[in-house]
Design an enzyme around this catalytic site. Structure first.
Site, PDB file in Angstrom:
ATOM      1  N   GLY A  19      44.173  73.094  10.958  1.00 51.62           N
ATOM      2  CA  GLY A  19      45.037  72.003  10.487  1.00 51.62           C
ATOM      3  C   GLY A  19      46.457  72.202  10.964  1.00 51.62           C
ATOM      4  N   LYS A  54      52.420  69.064 -13.370  1.00 52.53           N
ATOM      5  CA  LYS A  54      51.952  68.236 -12.256  1.00 52.53           C
ATOM      6  C   LYS A  54      51.703  66.838 -12.801  1.00 52.53           C
ATOM      7  CE  LYS A  54      50.725  68.980  -7.876  1.00 52.53           C
ATOM      8  NZ  LYS A  54      51.236  69.901  -6.879  1.00 52.53           N
ATOM      9  N   GLY A  60      49.067  70.011  10.757  1.00 58.87           N
ATOM     10  CA  GLY A  60      49.892  68.922  10.216  1.00 58.87           C
ATOM     11  C   GLY A  60      51.305  69.440   9.976  1.00 58.87           C
ATOM     12  N   VAL A  64      52.748  71.536   7.809  1.00 59.52           N
ATOM     13  CA  VAL A  64      52.963  72.980   7.667  1.00 59.52           C
ATOM     14  C   VAL A  64      52.344  73.745   8.840  1.00 59.52           C
ATOM     15  CG1 VAL A  64      52.637  75.007   6.208  1.00 59.52           C
ATOM     16  CG2 VAL A  64      52.948  72.770   5.152  1.00 59.52           C
TER      17      VAL A  64
END
Ligand code: NAD
Length: 348
Positions: free
Chosen positions: A180, A80, A182, A184
């Site tokens: 949520g 990452k 958004g 996805v």
């Protein structure tokens, strides 16, 4: 700032601190493990309050990618990257190209991709300086956005969780609360609606919430009310740490399955869920659809049907995890970690 003694260090293979005076770049790349292949993981751009906070985040996230790729059966390791910057103010082409040079210096050991704060347009700029970029549209795709694939994986995961947690083989009239809606969450809600589920939705973005609720004939509730909803399944698809002690004690749902990363807010939450008889779907198993698609984009034999089939394998992996968890009397979160370690250690 301690590195080798850091609580999240977990034997990282390599950690690179990069800076570029001209563009103001301050970045950290963490490579946790490359046993299964190069370390693929997104680039997060965030105005961390300190270097120490950025280091903690990148170490935690890169370790998670090793586990996610191993359980998704990908020939990839875990890594990452973070840039310490405000994505709305500090992101410049020079900064992103400097990041590209930093990635390139690792010779392919780390492959970058989108994460919060970084976009497909940013990846194009990074790609001017390095070929080691995933998440860009290839093979005739119109977009590199992984979220529809992530949502498909969560949908497959949720069907497995409903089979094991509720003893039901279909989703007709199963009530699901999606926290949520958004990128996805909205795709997931559409898949669930098409499968006959009844939806309770929330989001802090009220206009988007109202539009989607109308489209899917769903109930829209205020963000604070979603954890009290009378539902069978709770799907956290907003931010991390959605499952605190207080939330776990309030939930009516018997199954948890969502897209958000790092859903368990603290140690001991997985056990608390077990004690309440709530089946927890390990987040990094459920939300691997996006990374699976990015991995396929790197292959010359990309086929959408093969990608979808690979993502559907998340359901089979979870069947194995839930069965083993029940047999051993432990949380699916523990079994997922054990199974991942078996997979990335077995190939070495
Ligand atoms: P997104 O930013 O598009 O959607 C998140 C939504 O949650 C937004 O609509 C936001 O308004 C809403 N939200 C924020 N705080 C909220 C709150 N307190 N209550 C209710 N809603 C709230 O992000 P996304 O790409 O859809 O990702 C959702 C989650 O899934 C994130 O945790 C992300 O890390 C994880 N994830 C995403 C992908 C992917 O492919 N996009 C892959 C793996 C994991």
């Amino acid at each position: 700032m301690s590195v080798f003694d850091h609580p999240e260090f977990d034997h990282h293979q390599q950690i690179v601190f990069g800076s570029d005076q001209a563009s103001g770049l301050r970045a950290i790349i963490a490579i946790h493990d490359t046993t299964r292949g190069p370390a693929l993981g997104g680039l997060r751009i965030f105005p961390y309050a300190s270097d120490a906070e950025a280091l903690t985040d990148v170490l935690r996230l890169s370790r998670g990618m090793t586990y996610k790729s191993a359980l998704a059966d990908l020939p990839l390791g875990g890594g990452k990257a973070v840039i310490i910057a405000d994505p709305r103010r500090d992101k410049t082409p020079e900064l992103l190209r400097a990041m590209g040079r930093l990635v390139d210096g690792l010779g392919g050991a780390y492959i970058t991709a989108e994460d919060s704060g970084s976009s497909e347009a940013d990846m194009r700029l990074i790609a001017e300086a390095t070929e080691h970029v995933g998440g860009l549209p290839r093979h005739g795709a119109t977009s590199g956005d992984p979220s529809p694939f992530t949502a498909w994986g969560v949908f497959c995961a949720l069907k497995s969780a409903v089979r094991h947690g509720l003893g039901r083989n279909d989703l007709t009239d199963i009530r699901v609360a999606v926290q949520g809606v958004g990128n996805v969450g909205a795709h997931l809600a559409r898949y669930l609606h098409a499968a006959g589920a009844r939806l309770v939705l929330t989001d802090v973005d009220d206009p988007a919430l109202v539009r989607l609720a109308e489209e899917l004939d769903a109930e829209a509730v205020a963000p604070a009310a979603i954890t009290d909803a009378e539902v069978d399944v709770f799907a956290p698809c907003a931010l991390g740490a959605a499952l605190s002690e207080a939330v776990v004690d309030r939930l009516k749902a018997r199954v948890i399955c969502g897209a958000a990363n790092n859903q368990l807010a603290a140690a001991g939450i997985a056990e608390r869920l077990m004690a309440r008889g709530i089946l927890y779907t390990p987040d990094y198993v459920a939300n691997a659809g996006g990374v699976i698609e990015i991995a396929w984009q790197r292959r010359d034999d990309y086929r959408r049907d093969a990608v979808m089939e690979h993502i559907e394998g998340i359901g089979a992996t979870l069947d194995e995890i839930f069965t083993r968890a029940e047999r051993e009397g432990v949380s699916p979160a523990i079994v997922a970690d054990d199974l991942a370690r078996e997979r990335f250690r077995a190939v070495s």
